[in-house]
Design an enzyme around this catalytic site. Structure first.
Site, PDB file in Angstrom:
ATOM      1  CG  ASP A 126      -2.050  -0.951   1.419  1.00 36.40           C
ATOM      2  OD1 ASP A 126      -1.990  -1.913  -0.249  1.00 36.40           O
ATOM      3  OD2 ASP A 126      -1.958  -1.683   2.158  1.00 36.40           O
ATOM      4  CG  ASP A 128      -0.250   1.579   4.273  1.00 42.72           C
ATOM      5  OD1 ASP A 128       0.932   1.452   4.283  1.00 42.72           O
ATOM      6  OD2 ASP A 128      -1.518   1.425   5.055  1.00 42.72           O
TER       7      ASP A 128
HETATM    8  P1  ATP Z   1      -1.631  -4.087   6.113  1.00 47.54           P
HETATM    9  O1  ATP Z   1      -0.725  -2.789   6.038  1.00 47.54           O
HETATM   10  O2  ATP Z   1      -1.365  -4.978   4.857  1.00 47.54           O
HETATM   11  O3  ATP Z   1      -2.556  -4.716   6.094  1.00 47.54           O
HETATM   12  P2  ATP Z   1      -1.210  -4.359   9.300  1.00 47.54           P
HETATM   13  O4  ATP Z   1       0.493  -4.599   9.575  1.00 47.54           O
HETATM   14  O5  ATP Z   1      -1.227  -2.757   8.706  1.00 47.54           O
HETATM   15  O6  ATP Z   1      -0.697  -4.685   6.970  1.00 47.54           O
HETATM   16  P3  ATP Z   1      -2.578  -4.957  10.378  1.00 47.54           P
HETATM   17  O7  ATP Z   1      -3.976  -6.857  10.079  1.00 47.54           O
HETATM   18  O8  ATP Z   1      -3.437  -3.684  10.590  1.00 47.54           O
HETATM   19  O9  ATP Z   1      -1.990  -5.418   9.400  1.00 47.54           O
HETATM   20  O10 ATP Z   1      -2.422  -5.576  11.487  1.00 47.54           O
HETATM   21  C1  ATP Z   1      -1.293  -6.892  11.873  1.00 47.54           C
HETATM   22  C2  ATP Z   1      -1.521  -7.291  13.009  1.00 47.54           C
HETATM   23  O11 ATP Z   1      -0.875  -6.628  13.764  1.00 47.54           O
HETATM   24  C3  ATP Z   1      -2.446  -7.652  13.902  1.00 47.54           C
HETATM   25  O12 ATP Z   1      -3.328  -8.880  13.429  1.00 47.54           O
HETATM   26  C4  ATP Z   1      -2.605  -7.867  15.295  1.00 47.54           C
HETATM   27  O13 ATP Z   1      -2.032  -9.157  15.497  1.00 47.54           O
HETATM   28  C5  ATP Z   1      -1.518  -5.911  15.590  1.00 47.54           C
HETATM   29  N1  ATP Z   1      -1.609  -4.912  16.192  1.00 47.54           N
HETATM   30  C6  ATP Z   1      -2.402  -4.452  15.296  1.00 47.54           C
HETATM   31  N2  ATP Z   1      -3.213  -2.936  15.521  1.00 47.54           N
HETATM   32  C7  ATP Z   1      -2.901  -3.192  16.975  1.00 47.54           C
HETATM   33  C8  ATP Z   1      -2.354  -2.806  17.843  1.00 47.54           C
HETATM   34  N3  ATP Z   1      -3.323  -1.802  19.118  1.00 47.54           N
HETATM   35  N4  ATP Z   1      -1.688  -3.853  19.324  1.00 47.54           N
HETATM   36  C9  ATP Z   1      -1.341  -4.473  19.188  1.00 47.54           C
HETATM   37  N5  ATP Z   1      -0.841  -5.592  18.170  1.00 47.54           N
HETATM   38  C10 ATP Z   1      -1.249  -5.109  17.030  1.00 47.54           C
END
Ligand code: ATP
Length: 317
Positions: A126, A128
């Site tokens: 993304d 982002d």
């Molecule tokens: P993408 O941008 O590709 O979706 P991402 O890392 O943003 O990747 P998310 O599903 O938002 O994907 O986050 C991945 C994992 O990080 C979550 O499943 C969770 O285990 C952990 N995570 C997300 N938010 C939190 C939080 N507030 N506190 C602790 N762990 C978190």
């Protein structure tokens, strides 16, 4: 020192090259390295194993992630993270590299606040994430989109059609902006740029009256239902219009050379930083130079929006 590495959130092409770089640079520095499978869930469920350099043989060219990835909502709870930290400590591991998107960064920040030494690497198609020009996977997804749009252009101009093409990016318009620029789209619609439907309809109608054989519109996901929009465009402009949602094909495929190099540099740098005693930070690339910043700073900094590129692509259409 012992270092563990995991991938979390959505997979992205180039993650394997980053894992490889972490593993190989750790071994180069005589550090034991551990693979964690299935992201934070693997930390909690103890899917952790020591690896040698052959574990990452022949993966630099492969899409997806050999460590697999997962989403674990419960990781927001301190008690769940304690299980993860205890599992690592039992193996004598106190250093962790997390490859993922901003959600994964939040999890990593919490682990670092709770005592682990953590470095994050931006892995998401993304683009982002703030304070880095590019994330690992963005370039490959962009190439996939441009290949698809080139094909749609062929059929679009043969049939005198308008193509509406929805691309990924979540709330970040970079995939649409760069793909639209690279494929010479008539219109690029993203959240950052705003969406004026009436103006879009009028622009496309004018294109048609001016005799354009086709019109390509690249639109970010999460803005509008493009099947409905397609009907409206056809009615208003008289242009035969087809919607295409590219979907998950954008997440797969062999990483481009750019993503492999970026991932190799970032993976090696993450290990160098841990060796230097840096923790609670994430790596980025700005103006072709590797940088590192506090995770919490990256999470609160608004992403750079390339208004100049929007403006240029509007002039060139
Ligand atoms: P993408 O941008 O590709 O979706 P991402 O890392 O943003 O990747 P998310 O599903 O938002 O994907 O986050 C991945 C994992 O990080 C979550 O499943 C969770 O285990 C952990 N995570 C997300 N938010 C939190 C939080 N507030 N506190 C602790 N762990 C978190």
């Amino acid at each position: 020192m012992k270092i563990a590495v995991l991938t979390s959130g959505g997979d992205a092409p180039g993650m394997n090259a980053a894992i490889r770089a972490v593993v190989r640079n750790a071994i180069y520095n005589d550090i034991e390295v551990y693979a964690v499978f299935e992201g934070y869930r693997g930390l909690v469920e103890n899917l952790i194993m020591p690896v040698d350099r052959t574990f990452v043989s022949e993966v630099i060219n492969r899409g997806g992630t050999i460590l697999r990835t997962a989403r674990l909502v419960e990781f927001k709870e301190k008690s769940v993270r304690k299980v993860a930290i205890d599992n690592l400590h039992r193996l004598g591991i106190n250093h962790l590299v997390v490859i993922g998107g901003d959600g994964s960064y939040v999890g990593a920040l919490r682990l670092s606040e709770e005592g682990l030494n953590v470095i994050c690497i931006p892995g998401t198609i993304d683009n982002d994430i703030a304070l880095t020009d590019f994330t690992i996977g963005f370039d490959t997804a962009l190439q996939t989109i441009v290949d698809a749009v080139d094909k749609l252009r062929d059929t679009s101009s043969s049939h005198h059609r308008c193509s509406l093409i929805e691309v990924m990016g979540r709330y970040c318009g970079d995939l649409a902006l760069y793909a639209g620029t690279a494929s010479g789209a008539e219109l690029i619609i993203t959240g950052e740029r705003g969406f004026d439907k009436q103006k879009m309809l009028e622009d496309l109608k004018r294109n048609r009256l001016e005799g354009k054989r086709h019109a390509l519109v690249i639109i970010s996901e999460r803005i509008i239902d493009i099947k409905e929009l397609s009907k409206e465009v056809e009615e208003y402009t008289g242009f035969e219009t087809r919607p295409t949602v590219l979907g998950y094909v954008q997440r797969g495929g062999r990483p481009t050379a750019f993503d492999r190099v970026l991932a190799s540099k970032m993976g090696a740098y993450a290990v160098d930083l841990l060796i230097e005693g840096v923790s609670g930070e994430c790596v980025g690339i700005v103006g072709n130079t590797l940088v590192h910043d506090k995770i919490e700073k990256v999470l609160v900094t608004p992403r750079f929006v390339n208004l100049k590129l929007y403006h240029d692509s509007e002039k060139l259409r």
